[in-house]
Design an enzyme around this catalytic site. Sequence first.
Site, PDB file in Angstrom:
ATOM      1  N   ARG A   1       0.092   3.676  14.521  1.00 12.25           N
ATOM      2  CA  ARG A   1      -0.025   4.798  13.569  1.00 12.25           C
ATOM      3  C   ARG A   1      -0.214   6.130  14.276  1.00 12.25           C
ATOM      4  O   ARG A   1      -1.007   6.221  15.216  1.00 12.25           O
ATOM      5  CB  ARG A   1      -1.252   4.586  12.669  1.00 12.25           C
ATOM      6  CG  ARG A   1      -0.951   3.739  11.487  1.00 12.25           C
ATOM      7  CD  ARG A   1      -1.906   3.961  10.367  1.00 12.25           C
ATOM      8  NE  ARG A   1      -3.240   3.458  10.616  1.00 12.25           N
ATOM      9  CZ  ARG A   1      -3.950   2.761   9.714  1.00 12.25           C
ATOM     10  NH1 ARG A   1      -3.434   2.504   8.539  1.00 12.25           N
ATOM     11  NH2 ARG A   1      -5.156   2.359   9.993  1.00 12.25           N
TER      12      ARG A   1
ATOM     13  N   LYS B   1      -0.960   0.429   2.616  1.00  9.16           N
ATOM     14  CA  LYS B   1      -1.442   0.855   1.284  1.00  9.16           C
ATOM     15  C   LYS B   1      -1.156   2.335   1.055  1.00  9.16           C
ATOM     16  O   LYS B   1      -0.670   2.722   0.002  1.00  9.16           O
ATOM     17  CB  LYS B   1      -2.966   0.666   1.158  1.00  9.16           C
ATOM     18  CG  LYS B   1      -3.455  -0.742   1.181  1.00  9.16           C
ATOM     19  CD  LYS B   1      -4.970  -0.803   0.938  1.00  9.16           C
ATOM     20  CE  LYS B   1      -5.838  -0.131   1.982  1.00  9.16           C
ATOM     21  NZ  LYS B   1      -5.852  -0.775   3.308  1.00  9.16           N
TER      22      LYS B   1
ATOM     23  N   ARG C   1     -12.317  -4.112  11.882  1.00 10.58           N
ATOM     24  CA  ARG C   1     -11.989  -3.751  10.484  1.00 10.58           C
ATOM     25  C   ARG C   1     -11.314  -4.922   9.775  1.00 10.58           C
ATOM     26  O   ARG C   1     -11.551  -5.172   8.591  1.00 10.58           O
ATOM     27  CB  ARG C   1     -11.110  -2.497  10.451  1.00 10.58           C
ATOM     28  CG  ARG C   1     -11.950  -1.237  10.590  1.00 10.58           C
ATOM     29  CD  ARG C   1     -11.187  -0.036  11.101  1.00 10.58           C
ATOM     30  NE  ARG C   1      -9.987   0.234  10.359  1.00 10.58           N
ATOM     31  CZ  ARG C   1      -8.899   0.801  10.888  1.00 10.58           C
ATOM     32  NH1 ARG C   1      -8.862   1.126  12.167  1.00 10.58           N
ATOM     33  NH2 ARG C   1      -7.850   1.044  10.148  1.00 10.58           N
TER      34      ARG C   1
ATOM     35  N   ARG D   1      -5.696   8.100  15.065  1.00  8.20           N
ATOM     36  CA  ARG D   1      -7.044   8.017  14.494  1.00  8.20           C
ATOM     37  C   ARG D   1      -8.005   7.384  15.493  1.00  8.20           C
ATOM     38  O   ARG D   1      -7.648   6.411  16.156  1.00  8.20           O
ATOM     39  CB  ARG D   1      -7.010   7.147  13.225  1.00  8.20           C
ATOM     40  CG  ARG D   1      -6.743   7.927  11.972  1.00  8.20           C
ATOM     41  CD  ARG D   1      -6.464   7.042  10.788  1.00  8.20           C
ATOM     42  NE  ARG D   1      -7.424   5.973  10.561  1.00  8.20           N
ATOM     43  CZ  ARG D   1      -7.397   5.167   9.502  1.00  8.20           C
ATOM     44  NH1 ARG D   1      -6.467   5.327   8.581  1.00  8.20           N
ATOM     45  NH2 ARG D   1      -8.277   4.210   9.347  1.00  8.20           N
TER      46      ARG D   1
ATOM     47  N   ARG E   1     -13.855  -1.719  -2.144  1.00  8.65           N
ATOM     48  CA  ARG E   1     -13.777  -2.545  -0.940  1.00  8.65           C
ATOM     49  C   ARG E   1     -14.887  -3.580  -0.893  1.00  8.65           C
ATOM     50  O   ARG E   1     -14.955  -4.374   0.036  1.00  8.65           O
ATOM     51  CB  ARG E   1     -13.920  -1.634   0.265  1.00  8.65           C
ATOM     52  CG  ARG E   1     -12.714  -1.598   1.177  1.00  8.65           C
ATOM     53  CD  ARG E   1     -13.086  -0.610   2.250  1.00  8.65           C
ATOM     54  NE  ARG E   1     -12.225  -0.522   3.346  1.00  8.65           N
ATOM     55  CZ  ARG E   1     -11.271   0.401   3.488  1.00  8.65           C
ATOM     56  NH1 ARG E   1     -10.993   1.228   2.521  1.00  8.65           N
ATOM     57  NH2 ARG E   1     -10.589   0.462   4.596  1.00  8.65           N
TER      58      ARG E   1
END
Length: 265
Positions: free
Chosen positions: A156, A45, A211, A200, A122
């Site tokens: 990531r 996203k 998640r 992260r 969300r």
Amino acid sequence: MAAITRLVKRTHSLSSVARGFSSHAPPLKERNVQWVFLGCPGVGKGTYASRLCNLLGVPHIATGDLVRHELASNGPLSSQLSEIVNQGKLVSDEIIISLLSKRLADGEAKGESGFILDGFPRTIKQAEILEGVTEIDLVVNLKLQEEALLAKCLGRRICNQCGGNFNVASISVKGKNGHPGMVMAPLLPPAHCMSNLITRADDTEAVVKERLRIYDEKSQPVEEFYRSRGKLLEFDLPGGIPESWPKLLQALNLDDYEEKQSAAA
Ligand SMILES: Nc1ncnc2c1ncn2[C@@H]1O[C@H](COP(=O)(O)OP(=O)(O)O)[C@@H](O)[C@H]1O
């Protein structure tokens, strides 16, 4: 609706969101786009929303970034937020709306117009609050085969100097059940960022799985909320950025727009 009114009364959040958004949004032709990007953690996203924002000249507002910024500021909410985020849970609607409304009000003071929201709404409650204060033109729902999502989150990396987002995962998913296979090349940082890469804290396997579970439970209903209003554009990512970006522009009728922009540059 009563529940939202209660939430709003308790937190004064609706009025503060309304201050952030222009409450009487001008007709679409006179203002910039007001879009939302939905999709599971790891789908990309942030990558696609920020590219589109550069193209369209609107701010990219990612509530995950607002949360991380608040965390890093060591303000009064920091320890509460770090516990929630590092467990892969959602921050309360009350906190997220107060962070978002402040961001919108700051943007409006700087003359910003339009936005692409990434990571908000969300929950159905957030979607209802948003609907109560401004018009959303389009909701893009990015989709990627589940196998790729976990690998993308674990790959990531962020450069702690320039803030650039990269991905070291090399993904290859075999075709099955009518879905074609796909290959996604890593998005490697330039050499000068290599020694500054960080991961992260919430991109560990256990937290990403939580998640993804929470996305199914709380955020998937938001897709239906916008589908039923005829605002949802479903987009299956066909691969990495080189394959997906031109197709996304086509799906948004922006392929011409990009050519005109680069010709004008
Ligand atoms: N709209 C929201 N409502 C509640 N919590 C949020 C929201 N946006 C972000 N967060 C919090 O910030 C974390 C990171 O968000 P984000 O960067 O969007 O991650 P993801 O990769 O899961 O899409 C989330 O796991 C959640 O704790």
